[in-house]
Enzyme design. Structure first.
Site, mmCIF file in Angstrom:
data_model
loop_
_atom_site.group_PDB
_atom_site.id
_atom_site.type_symbol
_atom_site.label_atom_id
_atom_site.label_comp_id
_atom_site.label_asym_id
_atom_site.label_seq_id
_atom_site.Cartn_x
_atom_site.Cartn_y
_atom_site.Cartn_z
ATOM 1 N N GLY A 192 0.931 -1.362 0.000
ATOM 2 C CA GLY A 192 0.067 -0.190 -0.016
ATOM 3 C C GLY A 192 0.887 1.430 0.020
ATOM 4 N N ALA A 193 0.437 2.213 -0.773
ATOM 5 C CA ALA A 193 1.585 3.371 -1.217
ATOM 6 C C ALA A 193 1.945 4.068 0.101
ATOM 7 C CB ALA A 193 0.798 4.151 -2.154
ATOM 8 N N ARG A 245 10.491 -1.130 -4.103
ATOM 9 C CA ARG A 245 9.568 -1.303 -5.305
ATOM 10 C C ARG A 245 9.526 -0.099 -5.883
ATOM 11 N NH1 ARG A 245 3.892 -3.352 -2.952
ATOM 12 N NH2 ARG A 245 3.296 -3.943 -5.264
ATOM 13 N N GLN A 269 -5.583 -8.810 -2.321
ATOM 14 C CA GLN A 269 -5.668 -7.785 -1.304
ATOM 15 C C GLN A 269 -7.154 -7.593 -0.922
ATOM 16 O OE1 GLN A 269 -3.515 -7.614 -4.045
ATOM 17 N NE2 GLN A 269 -1.581 -6.638 -3.499
ATOM 18 N N ASP A 317 -1.532 4.526 -6.474
ATOM 19 C CA ASP A 317 0.080 4.507 -6.255
ATOM 20 C C ASP A 317 0.849 5.619 -6.502
ATOM 21 O OD1 ASP A 317 -1.181 1.630 -6.073
ATOM 22 O OD2 ASP A 317 0.589 1.595 -4.799
HETATM 23 O O1 MRU Z 1 0.732 -4.134 -4.599
HETATM 24 P P1 MRU Z 1 0.081 -3.287 -3.290
HETATM 25 O O2 MRU Z 1 -0.837 -4.056 -2.516
HETATM 26 O O3 MRU Z 1 1.093 -2.445 -2.475
HETATM 27 O O4 MRU Z 1 -1.005 -2.340 -4.138
HETATM 28 C C1 MRU Z 1 -1.680 -1.489 -3.336
HETATM 29 C C2 MRU Z 1 -2.570 -0.756 -4.444
HETATM 30 O O5 MRU Z 1 -2.835 -0.667 -5.373
HETATM 31 C C3 MRU Z 1 -3.574 0.270 -3.341
HETATM 32 O O6 MRU Z 1 -4.633 0.649 -3.899
HETATM 33 C C4 MRU Z 1 -2.745 1.765 -3.355
HETATM 34 O O7 MRU Z 1 -1.456 1.389 -2.871
HETATM 35 C C5 MRU Z 1 -3.527 2.641 -2.343
HETATM 36 S S1 MRU Z 1 -3.247 2.523 -0.825
HETATM 37 C C6 MRU Z 1 -3.961 3.470 -0.004
#
Ligand code: MRU
Length: 339
Positions: free
Chosen positions: A45-46, A85, A190, A231
């Site tokens: 999550g970003a 990442r 997720q 993200d």
């Molecule tokens: O690969 P992830 O689980 O890190 O991807 C997360 C997402 O795409 C979320 O929608 C995004 O980070 C927004 S979190 C507030």
């Protein structure tokens, strides 16, 4: 609910690869292990990635406090963390803020306490931004709303409260939410493992669907609006989010359903003109050929596994931020609020 804690110069992460079956907290004192935890999505999550990297930077400072060249060692640690990442800009935003803080405080080990305070400020500010954008976002949610979301943009993906799920939480507290449909979000689930877990935990009505059901659900008139996370957003409003977001956006447009993304300013990257400049992470094929460790495809098959896609701003109804909801023209209005 939270997923990141800092106690006694140790970083604790809730292992999101194990949820919802196990709630394991892992302790970290080595910044390299934290970089691996980001890559392996123990934390994801970003905003959560950015906060974690800021704390990891503090772990590096503690480790290198007696190094002959502290500043050079810190630059190397920053590079290791930055390589964990590529897509979520919050990682680079947080590392820049920590590096600037170190520089402003003499680039010496005497700055360690200030660095820890800075990481904690990044963490606290994120929760605050989520609560504010949650309240702004709740205003666009109609009464008796049935909301579709994708991936997890909740407490687990942030410092707490959530972006898209922050809006859901605020709207639910105002009595406006009848149902949240959670896309399961292949390949890593997720939506099923994390969003459903958060909503069930908070007693917010939730229905889990597989990703390929979203279009038919919309065709049946069961979705009033879509709210999901982000993200990285480019200057024109194009944005990267979890793979599958683009398909949801196209479906929403076809069915005339309002489509919003919710994000804090730390996710906006005005240095990138449009979505074509956003680096998209590609992950190992085993995530496609296997489901929860069980093989579901021939091992020899070719795979393609982009972790994110880019949704063009033309498909967005609005952008929910901690400074208000932004409507078209996005480029001009993003520049006005964040330029
Ligand atoms: O690969 P992830 O689980 O890190 O991807 C997360 C997402 O795409 C979320 O929608 C995004 O980070 C927004 S979190 C507030």
């Amino acid at each position: 609910m939270d997923a990141i804690r800092w106690e006694g110069n140790t970083l604790y992460l809730l292992d999101q690869t194990r949820l919802p079956v196990q709630e394991d907290w892992i302790a970290y004192t080595d910044f390299r292990s934290v970089a691996r935890a980001i890559t392996d999505m123990v934390v994801r999550g970003a905003p959560a990635i950015g906060i974690t990297a800021a704390y990891a930077y503090c772990l590096a400072a503690l480790e290198f406090r007696n190094a002959p060249d502290f500043a050079a060692a810190m630059e190397q640690a920053e590079q290791v963390l930055a390589a964990s990442r590529p897509t979520a800009v919050n990682l680079f935003w947080a590392l820049r803020r920590m590096a600037d803080c170190l520089k402003a405080n003499g680039s010496t080990p005497e700055a360690i306490d200030v660095l820890i305070q800075e990481a904690q400020a990044i963490h606290e500010e994120d929760v605050e931004m989520n609560r504010t954008l949650g309240d702004f976002g709740a205003a666009v949610v109609p009464a008796h709303a049935r909301i579709l979301t994708h991936c997890n943009a909740g407490s687990l993906a942030t410092g707490g409260y959530g972006t898209a799920l922050g809006v859901v939480r605020s709207a639910f507290n105002q009595g406006k939410v009848d149902m949240v449909y959670a896309d399961e979000t292949r390949p890593l689930l997720q939506g099923a493992r994390l969003t459903a877990y958060e909503l069930v935990h908070d007693n917010i009505p939730c229905t889990l669907i597989t990703d390929n059901m979203a279009g038919f659900l919309m065709a049946q008139g069961k979705v009033d609006l879509v709210i999901l996370g982000c993200d990285r957003m480019a200057a024109n409003g194009d944005f990267a989010n979890k793979i599958g977001t683009y398909s949801v956006a196209v479906n929403a447009r076809y069915h005339g359903i309002p489509f919003y993304t919710a994000l804090p300013s730390s996710t906006i990257d005005l240095s990138i003109e449009d979505g074509s400049g956003i680096p998209i992470e590609e992950r190992p094929g085993v995530e496609v050929t296997h489901l929860a460790g069980v093989q579901t495809a021939p091992e020899q098959v070719r795979t393609w596994n982009p972790a994110f896609d880019v949704t063009p701003h033309q498909l967005l109804t609005g952008i929910i931020t901690e400074r208000g909801v932004i409507y078209p023209p996005f480029k001009e209005n993003l520049a006005k609020l964040f330029g």
